[in-house]
Write a protein that holds these residues in place. Structure first.
Motif, PDB file in Angstrom:
ATOM      1  N   CYS A 147       9.752  10.414   1.871  1.00  0.00           N
ATOM      2  CA  CYS A 147       9.771   9.132   2.564  1.00  0.00           C
ATOM      3  C   CYS A 147      11.210   8.818   2.937  1.00  0.00           C
ATOM      4  O   CYS A 147      12.099   8.854   2.083  1.00  0.00           O
ATOM      5  CB  CYS A 147       9.193   8.041   1.676  1.00  0.00           C
ATOM      6  N   THR A 148      11.416   8.509   4.192  1.00  0.00           N
ATOM      7  CA  THR A 148      12.738   8.120   4.663  1.00  0.00           C
ATOM      8  C   THR A 148      12.721   6.654   5.040  1.00  0.00           C
ATOM      9  O   THR A 148      11.838   6.198   5.776  1.00  0.00           O
ATOM     10  CB  THR A 148      13.162   8.966   5.868  1.00  0.00           C
ATOM     11  N   ALA A 149      13.690   5.938   4.526  1.00  0.00           N
ATOM     12  CA  ALA A 149      13.799   4.511   4.788  1.00  0.00           C
ATOM     13  C   ALA A 149      14.914   4.243   5.784  1.00  0.00           C
ATOM     14  O   ALA A 149      15.999   4.821   5.684  1.00  0.00           O
ATOM     15  CB  ALA A 149      14.075   3.762   3.488  1.00  0.00           C
ATOM     16  N   SER A 150      14.635   3.406   6.752  1.00  0.00           N
ATOM     17  CA  SER A 150      15.672   2.978   7.696  1.00  0.00           C
ATOM     18  C   SER A 150      15.856   1.476   7.559  1.00  0.00           C
ATOM     19  O   SER A 150      14.934   0.756   7.202  1.00  0.00           O
ATOM     20  CB  SER A 150      15.278   3.335   9.135  1.00  0.00           C
ATOM     21  N   GLY A 151      17.057   1.028   7.873  1.00  0.00           N
ATOM     22  CA  GLY A 151      17.375  -0.380   7.690  1.00  0.00           C
ATOM     23  C   GLY A 151      18.338  -0.544   6.536  1.00  0.00           C
ATOM     24  O   GLY A 151      18.782   0.420   5.921  1.00  0.00           O
ATOM     25  N   ARG A 152      18.637  -1.770   6.225  1.00  0.00           N
ATOM     26  CA  ARG A 152      19.617  -2.040   5.175  1.00  0.00           C
ATOM     27  C   ARG A 152      18.935  -2.068   3.815  1.00  0.00           C
ATOM     28  O   ARG A 152      18.035  -2.870   3.578  1.00  0.00           O
ATOM     29  CB  ARG A 152      20.316  -3.370   5.436  1.00  0.00           C
ATOM     30  N   LEU A 153      19.363  -1.172   2.938  1.00  0.00           N
ATOM     31  CA  LEU A 153      18.830  -1.122   1.587  1.00  0.00           C
ATOM     32  C   LEU A 153      19.902  -1.601   0.624  1.00  0.00           C
ATOM     33  O   LEU A 153      20.942  -0.972   0.490  1.00  0.00           O
ATOM     34  CB  LEU A 153      18.396   0.293   1.225  1.00  0.00           C
ATOM     35  N   PHE A 154      19.656  -2.694  -0.046  1.00  0.00           N
ATOM     36  CA  PHE A 154      20.596  -3.181  -1.046  1.00  0.00           C
ATOM     37  C   PHE A 154      20.529  -2.297  -2.281  1.00  0.00           C
ATOM     38  O   PHE A 154      19.560  -1.581  -2.497  1.00  0.00           O
ATOM     39  CB  PHE A 154      20.254  -4.624  -1.411  1.00  0.00           C
ATOM     40  N   SER A 155      21.566  -2.357  -3.092  1.00  0.00           N
ATOM     41  CA  SER A 155      21.596  -1.509  -4.285  1.00  0.00           C
ATOM     42  C   SER A 155      20.455  -1.847  -5.231  1.00  0.00           C
ATOM     43  O   SER A 155      20.063  -1.027  -6.051  1.00  0.00           O
ATOM     44  CB  SER A 155      22.936  -1.648  -4.992  1.00  0.00           C
ATOM     45  N   SER A 156      19.921  -3.058  -5.125  1.00  0.00           N
ATOM     46  CA  SER A 156      18.821  -3.455  -5.998  1.00  0.00           C
ATOM     47  C   SER A 156      17.454  -3.000  -5.479  1.00  0.00           C
ATOM     48  O   SER A 156      16.434  -3.246  -6.111  1.00  0.00           O
ATOM     49  CB  SER A 156      18.810  -4.983  -6.148  1.00  0.00           C
ATOM     50  N   TYR A 157      17.455  -2.347  -4.348  1.00  0.00           N
ATOM     51  CA  TYR A 157      16.192  -1.971  -3.721  1.00  0.00           C
ATOM     52  C   TYR A 157      15.470  -0.910  -4.551  1.00  0.00           C
ATOM     53  O   TYR A 157      16.096  -0.030  -5.141  1.00  0.00           O
ATOM     54  CB  TYR A 157      16.460  -1.443  -2.313  1.00  0.00           C
ATOM     55  N   ILE A 158      14.153  -1.029  -4.579  1.00  0.00           N
ATOM     56  CA  ILE A 158      13.302  -0.091  -5.297  1.00  0.00           C
ATOM     57  C   ILE A 158      12.394   0.599  -4.282  1.00  0.00           C
ATOM     58  O   ILE A 158      11.762  -0.074  -3.447  1.00  0.00           O
ATOM     59  CB  ILE A 158      12.428  -0.813  -6.344  1.00  0.00           C
ATOM     60  N   LEU A 159      12.326   1.899  -4.342  1.00  0.00           N
ATOM     61  CA  LEU A 159      11.410   2.670  -3.497  1.00  0.00           C
ATOM     62  C   LEU A 159      10.365   3.352  -4.370  1.00  0.00           C
ATOM     63  O   LEU A 159      10.677   3.754  -5.499  1.00  0.00           O
ATOM     64  CB  LEU A 159      12.176   3.726  -2.701  1.00  0.00           C
ATOM     65  N   GLY A 160       9.164   3.454  -3.870  1.00  0.00           N
ATOM     66  CA  GLY A 160       8.130   4.056  -4.696  1.00  0.00           C
ATOM     67  C   GLY A 160       6.917   4.508  -3.912  1.00  0.00           C
ATOM     68  O   GLY A 160       6.941   4.553  -2.671  1.00  0.00           O
ATOM     69  N   TRP A 161       5.883   4.817  -4.667  1.00  0.00           N
ATOM     70  CA  TRP A 161       4.631   5.300  -4.100  1.00  0.00           C
ATOM     71  C   TRP A 161       3.445   4.570  -4.737  1.00  0.00           C
ATOM     72  O   TRP A 161       3.403   4.402  -5.954  1.00  0.00           O
ATOM     73  CB  TRP A 161       4.474   6.803  -4.349  1.00  0.00           C
ATOM     74  N   PHE A 162       2.533   4.179  -3.884  1.00  0.00           N
ATOM     75  CA  PHE A 162       1.226   3.696  -4.289  1.00  0.00           C
ATOM     76  C   PHE A 162       0.201   4.628  -3.652  1.00  0.00           C
ATOM     77  O   PHE A 162       0.511   5.357  -2.703  1.00  0.00           O
ATOM     78  CB  PHE A 162       0.993   2.261  -3.805  1.00  0.00           C
ATOM     79  N   ARG A 163      -1.006   4.608  -4.161  1.00  0.00           N
ATOM     80  CA  ARG A 163      -2.062   5.396  -3.558  1.00  0.00           C
ATOM     81  C   ARG A 163      -3.380   4.615  -3.566  1.00  0.00           C
ATOM     82  O   ARG A 163      -3.564   3.727  -4.388  1.00  0.00           O
ATOM     83  CB  ARG A 163      -2.245   6.735  -4.270  1.00  0.00           C
ATOM     84  N   GLN A 164      -4.239   4.980  -2.635  1.00  0.00           N
ATOM     85  CA  GLN A 164      -5.555   4.351  -2.564  1.00  0.00           C
ATOM     86  C   GLN A 164      -6.603   5.424  -2.322  1.00  0.00           C
ATOM     87  O   GLN A 164      -6.600   6.088  -1.269  1.00  0.00           O
ATOM     88  CB  GLN A 164      -5.620   3.295  -1.467  1.00  0.00           C
ATOM     89  N   ALA A 165      -7.476   5.590  -3.303  1.00  0.00           N
ATOM     90  CA  ALA A 165      -8.582   6.529  -3.185  1.00  0.00           C
ATOM     91  C   ALA A 165      -9.764   5.821  -2.525  1.00  0.00           C
ATOM     92  O   ALA A 165      -9.852   4.583  -2.568  1.00  0.00           O
ATOM     93  CB  ALA A 165      -8.969   7.044  -4.559  1.00  0.00           C
ATOM     94  N   PRO A 166     -10.669   6.582  -1.936  1.00  0.00           N
ATOM     95  CA  PRO A 166     -11.834   5.974  -1.278  1.00  0.00           C
ATOM     96  C   PRO A 166     -12.607   5.073  -2.234  1.00  0.00           C
ATOM     97  O   PRO A 166     -12.939   5.473  -3.344  1.00  0.00           O
ATOM     98  CB  PRO A 166     -12.661   7.191  -0.861  1.00  0.00           C
ATOM     99  N   GLY A 167     -12.852   3.843  -1.796  1.00  0.00           N
ATOM    100  CA  GLY A 167     -13.628   2.916  -2.591  1.00  0.00           C
ATOM    101  C   GLY A 167     -12.911   2.307  -3.771  1.00  0.00           C
ATOM    102  O   GLY A 167     -13.530   1.617  -4.592  1.00  0.00           O
ATOM    103  N   ARG A 168     -11.604   2.534  -3.856  1.00  0.00           N
ATOM    104  CA  ARG A 168     -10.858   2.005  -4.997  1.00  0.00           C
ATOM    105  C   ARG A 168      -9.680   1.163  -4.521  1.00  0.00           C
ATOM    106  O   ARG A 168      -9.259   1.244  -3.365  1.00  0.00           O
ATOM    107  CB  ARG A 168     -10.364   3.142  -5.888  1.00  0.00           C
ATOM    108  N   ASP A 169      -9.161   0.353  -5.420  1.00  0.00           N
ATOM    109  CA  ASP A 169      -7.987  -0.457  -5.106  1.00  0.00           C
ATOM    110  C   ASP A 169      -6.739   0.414  -5.064  1.00  0.00           C
ATOM    111  O   ASP A 169      -6.689   1.486  -5.667  1.00  0.00           O
ATOM    112  CB  ASP A 169      -7.802  -1.554  -6.159  1.00  0.00           C
ATOM    113  N   ARG A 170      -5.738  -0.083  -4.380  1.00  0.00           N
ATOM    114  CA  ARG A 170      -4.457   0.607  -4.388  1.00  0.00           C
ATOM    115  C   ARG A 170      -3.875   0.563  -5.797  1.00  0.00           C
ATOM    116  O   ARG A 170      -3.992  -0.441  -6.497  1.00  0.00           O
ATOM    117  CB  ARG A 170      -3.491  -0.050  -3.400  1.00  0.00           C
TER     118      ARG A 170
END
Length: 118
Positions: free
Chosen positions: A22-45
């Motif tokens: 994943c590539t992020a563009s824009g201003r990222l502050f040092s406090s910024y957190i990057l991560g991953w979520f997922r959503q399977a069929p019929g389920r919540d993220r």
């Protein structure tokens, strides 16, 4: 405004590996957190993993600990998710997310499909 663009994903067999980026563009502050979520069929993220831009500290969902590794390339504002020993239950759309607070859900990518066959 932060834009997140995912790459990678696809099809793997159970026990195999895949890598997401994943590539992020824009201003990222040092406090910024990057991560991953997922959503399977019929389920919540659900949360998968996250990494803090400033400290490099990581957090994982219990279901992926020991098998998934999140890492960052800070100069290029890129994170990766290395997924090993994949299980069919990992089949989902994976979203790159980011934010300045926990959980990092302020910004979302478009999602990338991961399919694990048994």
């Amino acid at each position: 405004q932060v834009e997140l663009v995912e790459s990678g994903g696809g099809l793997a067999q159970a026990g195999g590996s895949l890598r997401l980026s994943c590539t992020a563009s824009g201003r990222l502050f040092s406090s910024y957190i990057l991560g991953w979520f997922r959503q399977a069929p019929g389920r919540d993220r659900e949360f998968v993993a996250a990494i803090r831009q400033g400290t490099g500290g990581t957090t994982y969902a219990d279901s992926v600990k020991g098998r998934f590794t999140i890492s960052r390339d800070r100069p290029n504002n890129t994170i990766s998710l290395q997924m090993r020993d994949l299980k069919p239950a990992a089949t989902a759309v994976y979203y790159c997310t980011g934010g300045r607070t926990w959980p990092p859900q302020q910004h979302w990518g478009q999602g990338t499909q991961v399919t694990v066959s048994s």
